[in-house]
Design a protein around this motif. Sequence first.
Motif, mmCIF file in Angstrom:
data_model
loop_
_atom_site.group_PDB
_atom_site.id
_atom_site.type_symbol
_atom_site.label_atom_id
_atom_site.label_comp_id
_atom_site.label_asym_id
_atom_site.label_seq_id
_atom_site.Cartn_x
_atom_site.Cartn_y
_atom_site.Cartn_z
ATOM 1 N N GLY A 49 -3.798 -0.863 -2.855
ATOM 2 C CA GLY A 49 -2.981 -1.934 -2.535
ATOM 3 C C GLY A 49 -2.590 -2.555 -3.996
ATOM 4 N N TYR A 63 0.858 -1.261 0.141
ATOM 5 C CA TYR A 63 -0.027 -0.018 0.165
ATOM 6 C C TYR A 63 1.029 1.276 0.038
ATOM 7 C CZ TYR A 63 -3.721 -3.247 1.585
ATOM 8 O OH TYR A 63 -4.623 -4.199 1.932
ATOM 9 N N TRP A 65 -4.575 6.863 1.352
ATOM 10 C CA TRP A 65 -4.012 5.514 1.101
ATOM 11 C C TRP A 65 -4.446 5.071 -0.319
ATOM 12 C CZ3 TRP A 65 -1.239 2.267 4.226
ATOM 13 C CH2 TRP A 65 -0.995 2.742 5.737
ATOM 14 N N ASN A 76 1.076 5.285 0.687
ATOM 15 C CA ASN A 76 0.503 6.357 1.755
ATOM 16 C C ASN A 76 1.231 7.549 1.820
ATOM 17 O OD1 ASN A 76 1.309 7.309 4.741
ATOM 18 N ND2 ASN A 76 -0.799 6.992 4.568
#
Length: 119
Positions: free
Chosen positions: A112, A93, A109, A95
């Motif tokens: 993924g 992920y 975020w 961020n």
Amino acid sequence: VQLQASGGGLVQPGGSLRLSCAASGSIVRINAMNWFRQAPGKQRELVATITNGGSPVYTDSVKGRFTISRDNSKNTVYLQMNSLKPEDTAVYYCNARIMTITLRNNDYWGQGTQVTVSS
């Protein structure tokens, strides 16, 4: 603001992958940009972080194998992963702490991306 990650996949041990994560939206400034990962049954862990000025920090398990970088002109962070090991298998992920036009800093975020290291 949105973060769009890409670049995951299946790779053999010892192989390489490059992850990318592009931020878009009403962005004034992007502060630290980070890559986290979460393996099945484990907590999410910070893999690497890079400041706005470009200073990187890595978790011990990836030092010497992973390189984090950023292109501020593209609002993009990269994670070059070399000498991959099966234990690197996880969902990765991105961020970032971003100041928007509201002049407030918030954490955002990406969705993924799966990295699987297997022969």
